[in-house]
Motif scaffolding. Structure first.
Motif, short mmCIF file in Angstrom:
data_model
loop_
_atom_site.label_atom_id
_atom_site.label_comp_id
_atom_site.label_asym_id
_atom_site.label_seq_id
_atom_site.Cartn_x
_atom_site.Cartn_y
_atom_site.Cartn_z
N TYR A 13 25.16 62.64 31.86
CA TYR A 13 24.45 61.44 32.32
C TYR A 13 25.42 60.53 33.06
O TYR A 13 26.50 60.24 32.53
CB TYR A 13 23.88 60.67 31.12
CG TYR A 13 22.86 61.43 30.34
CD1 TYR A 13 21.58 61.64 30.86
CD2 TYR A 13 23.15 61.92 29.07
CE1 TYR A 13 20.63 62.33 30.12
CE2 TYR A 13 22.20 62.61 28.33
CZ TYR A 13 20.94 62.81 28.86
OH TYR A 13 20.01 63.49 28.13
N VAL A 27 28.58 60.65 30.89
CA VAL A 27 28.52 60.99 29.47
C VAL A 27 28.26 62.49 29.41
O VAL A 27 27.22 62.94 29.88
CB VAL A 27 27.36 60.26 28.74
CG1 VAL A 27 27.33 60.66 27.27
CG2 VAL A 27 27.47 58.75 28.88
N ALA A 29 27.01 64.69 27.44
CA ALA A 29 26.22 64.80 26.21
C ALA A 29 26.24 66.24 25.70
O ALA A 29 26.37 66.49 24.51
CB ALA A 29 24.79 64.34 26.46
N GLU A 48 27.19 66.07 13.68
CA GLU A 48 26.98 64.66 13.37
C GLU A 48 26.18 63.98 14.48
O GLU A 48 25.99 64.57 15.57
CB GLU A 48 28.34 63.97 13.17
CG GLU A 48 29.18 63.91 14.43
CD GLU A 48 30.62 63.48 14.16
OE1 GLU A 48 31.25 64.00 13.21
OE2 GLU A 48 31.12 62.63 14.91
N SER A 49 25.73 62.78 14.21
CA SER A 49 24.94 62.02 15.17
C SER A 49 25.74 61.83 16.47
O SER A 49 26.93 61.57 16.44
CB SER A 49 24.61 60.67 14.54
OG SER A 49 23.98 59.85 15.47
N GLY A 50 25.08 62.03 17.59
CA GLY A 50 25.72 61.85 18.89
C GLY A 50 26.38 63.10 19.43
O GLY A 50 26.97 63.08 20.51
N SER A 51 26.28 64.22 18.70
CA SER A 51 26.99 65.42 19.16
C SER A 51 26.24 66.16 20.28
O SER A 51 26.81 67.04 20.91
CB SER A 51 27.28 66.35 17.98
OG SER A 51 26.11 66.67 17.28
N GLY A 52 24.97 65.82 20.51
CA GLY A 52 24.26 66.43 21.65
C GLY A 52 23.10 67.33 21.27
O GLY A 52 22.50 67.98 22.14
N LYS A 53 22.73 67.36 19.98
CA LYS A 53 21.71 68.29 19.50
C LYS A 53 20.35 68.02 20.12
O LYS A 53 19.71 68.93 20.65
CB LYS A 53 21.60 68.18 17.96
CG LYS A 53 22.92 68.33 17.23
CD LYS A 53 22.76 68.20 15.72
CE LYS A 53 22.24 66.86 15.21
NZ LYS A 53 23.15 65.72 15.44
N THR A 54 19.90 66.77 20.05
CA THR A 54 18.57 66.42 20.58
C THR A 54 18.50 66.69 22.08
O THR A 54 17.49 67.19 22.59
CB THR A 54 18.27 64.94 20.28
OG1 THR A 54 18.20 64.77 18.87
CG2 THR A 54 16.95 64.49 20.91
N THR A 55 19.60 66.42 22.78
CA THR A 55 19.62 66.62 24.23
C THR A 55 19.40 68.09 24.57
O THR A 55 18.68 68.41 25.52
CB THR A 55 20.96 66.10 24.80
OG1 THR A 55 21.13 64.73 24.40
CG2 THR A 55 20.97 66.17 26.32
N GLU A 64 14.46 66.55 29.37
CA GLU A 64 15.69 66.17 30.06
C GLU A 64 16.01 67.29 31.05
O GLU A 64 15.52 68.39 30.90
CB GLU A 64 16.86 66.01 29.08
CG GLU A 64 16.69 64.92 28.04
CD GLU A 64 16.85 63.50 28.59
OE1 GLU A 64 17.37 63.34 29.72
OE2 GLU A 64 16.41 62.56 27.90
N1 LIG Z 1 19.40 59.34 28.59
C1 LIG Z 1 20.70 59.21 28.23
N2 LIG Z 1 21.57 58.52 29.00
C2 LIG Z 1 22.87 58.39 28.65
N3 LIG Z 1 23.40 58.91 27.53
C3 LIG Z 1 22.60 59.60 26.72
C4 LIG Z 1 21.20 59.81 27.01
N4 LIG Z 1 20.65 60.55 26.01
C5 LIG Z 1 21.65 60.81 25.14
N5 LIG Z 1 22.81 60.24 25.56
C6 LIG Z 1 24.11 60.35 24.88
O1 LIG Z 1 24.40 61.71 24.71
C7 LIG Z 1 25.06 61.94 23.46
C8 LIG Z 1 24.31 62.96 22.65
O2 LIG Z 1 23.08 62.41 22.20
P1 LIG Z 1 22.03 63.21 21.30
O3 LIG Z 1 21.69 64.48 21.99
O4 LIG Z 1 20.92 62.29 21.00
O5 LIG Z 1 22.87 63.52 20.00
P2 LIG Z 1 22.37 63.97 18.54
O6 LIG Z 1 20.95 64.41 18.64
O7 LIG Z 1 23.30 65.06 18.15
O8 LIG Z 1 22.53 62.76 17.67
C9 LIG Z 1 25.20 60.58 22.82
O9 LIG Z 1 26.46 60.06 23.11
C10 LIG Z 1 24.11 59.78 23.48
O10 LIG Z 1 24.43 58.42 23.48
#
Ligand SMILES: Nc1ncnc2c1ncn2[C@@H]1O[C@H](COP(=O)(O)OP(=O)(O)O)[C@@H](O)[C@H]1O
Ligand SMILES: [Mg+2]
Length: 330
Positions: A13, A27, A29, A48-55, A64
């Protein structure tokens, strides 16, 4: 062959700033991950939270966009094609569904459950109202709910019931793969177990595959066949479940494993000591497991399908000299 394959996926991103609002950095992600989900199996994705799983999950279902890399479904390249109107990808859209931690947040609060669940049936199968009613009742029954529930609104249910409705709705399109993103993280332990049991039951019934996402290695352990451990947008380790649990190689995997609470209360004290030991080990060894920028190394084969991100061996300098192409110049 895995029926869904992700190859070297990157999702970056842009970070904008300055007076011209130009791109200053990215970023990262998701920064180069590969995985294969087999038909009827569960792939656990932990970190852990923020590792990129949801993305990763959102990119597979088209919420996305991939920056680079590939997503293949039954051998066909579907990268950034989900949700496209092209008929060629209609099957993909139907076959791959995603459920979230709070499944009602994606449901229209003004719609009754029969309408929420009936939507995919109308879209994909041309069901008549009578058929929809019968099928909704059937799906509610499968997730252990009364058929009367179809005439209620999402907010009228408890958290556990809502997640079961979320699972039932995902199943309504007769999918082959469900991406379940922390589906039980907001629930009490006893309710969590119920929802997981339903998920396992319908998996057998419909030969479903799951990409099961969780920050909790304990939950994933019970659900998964294969597991990937994610940190800082990359995989530190992946492989068959028993390999990951019984023979972890990466310091970060060991750290996550030591954090799983033991069900036996008499073991909690010794577990706490063990956890402190692993934490200290992590602090001492972190530099060996990440490069100078803190980036996770590339995965290397460890044993069969078990892959670990380890520092590459130092290149042999004499060999390197021999392979320099001198171009045949005089
Ligand atoms: N639309 C976006 N724009 C900028 N950064 C993003 C966006 N979506 C997620 N991120 C960043 O990407 C990283 C991974 O996020 P995420 O996939 O939600 O992690 P998880 O699901 O493992 O907690 C985080 O640092 C988050 O802040
Ligand atoms: Mg997430």
């Amino acid at each position: 062959m895995g029926f869904l394959e992700v190859q070297d996926l990157k999702i970056h991103y842009p970070i904008r700033g300055g007076i011209l609002n130009t791109i200053q950095d990215y970023v990262r992600a998701v920064d180069g991950v590969s995985l294969k989900i087999e038909s009827g199996k569960t792939y656990g994705l932990v970190g852990e939270s923020g590792s990129g799983k949801t993305t990763i999950g959102k990119t597979i279902v088209g919420l996305e966009k991939a920056t680079s890399g590939k997503i293949l479904y039954e051998g066909e390249n579907v990268t950034n094609k989900a949700r496209s109107r092209n008929k060629k990808y209609a099957n993909y859209n139907k076959d791959v569904q995603m459920i979230f931690q709070d499944s009602t947040s994606s449901m229209n609060p003004k719609k009754r459950i029969i309408d929420v669940m009936g939507e995919p049936m109308k879209n994909y199968f041309d069901y008549t109202p009578a058929e929809i009613k019968r099928r909704v009742a059937e799906l509610l029954d499968i997730v252990g709910m009364n058929a009367e529930a179809m005439y209620k609104y999402p907010h009228e249910f408890s958290g556990g019931q809502r997640q079961r409705i979320g699972v039932a709705r995902a199943v309504a399109s007769d999918p082959k793969l469900i991406i379940a993103d922390e589906p039980t993280s907001a629930l009490d332990l006893s309710v969590q177990a119920q929802v997981l049991n339903f998920m396992r039951r319908i998996q057998k019934e419909y030969n479903l595959s799951y990409l099961f996402i969780s920050h909790d290695l304990g939950v994933v352990q019970h659900m998964s066949d294969d597991i990937a451990i994610m940190h800082r947008g990359r995989f530190v380790e992946r492989g068959p479940k028993q390999e990951i649990y019984q023979n972890p190689q990466h310091i970060y995997t060991k750290r996550l494993l030591s954090a799983i609470p033991d069900m036996d209360p008499t073991k909690r004290a010794s577990q706490k000591v063990e956890r402190q030991r692993v934490e200290a080990e992590y602090d001492a060894q972190e530099a060996e497991y990440y490069d100078e920028n803190g980036r996770v190394y590339d995965l290397q084969p460890f044993d069969g399908d078990h892959m670990v991100a380890l520092k590459p061996d130092e290149p042999n300098s004499s060999l390197q000299n021999e392979t320099i192409n001198t171009g045949g110049e005089a």
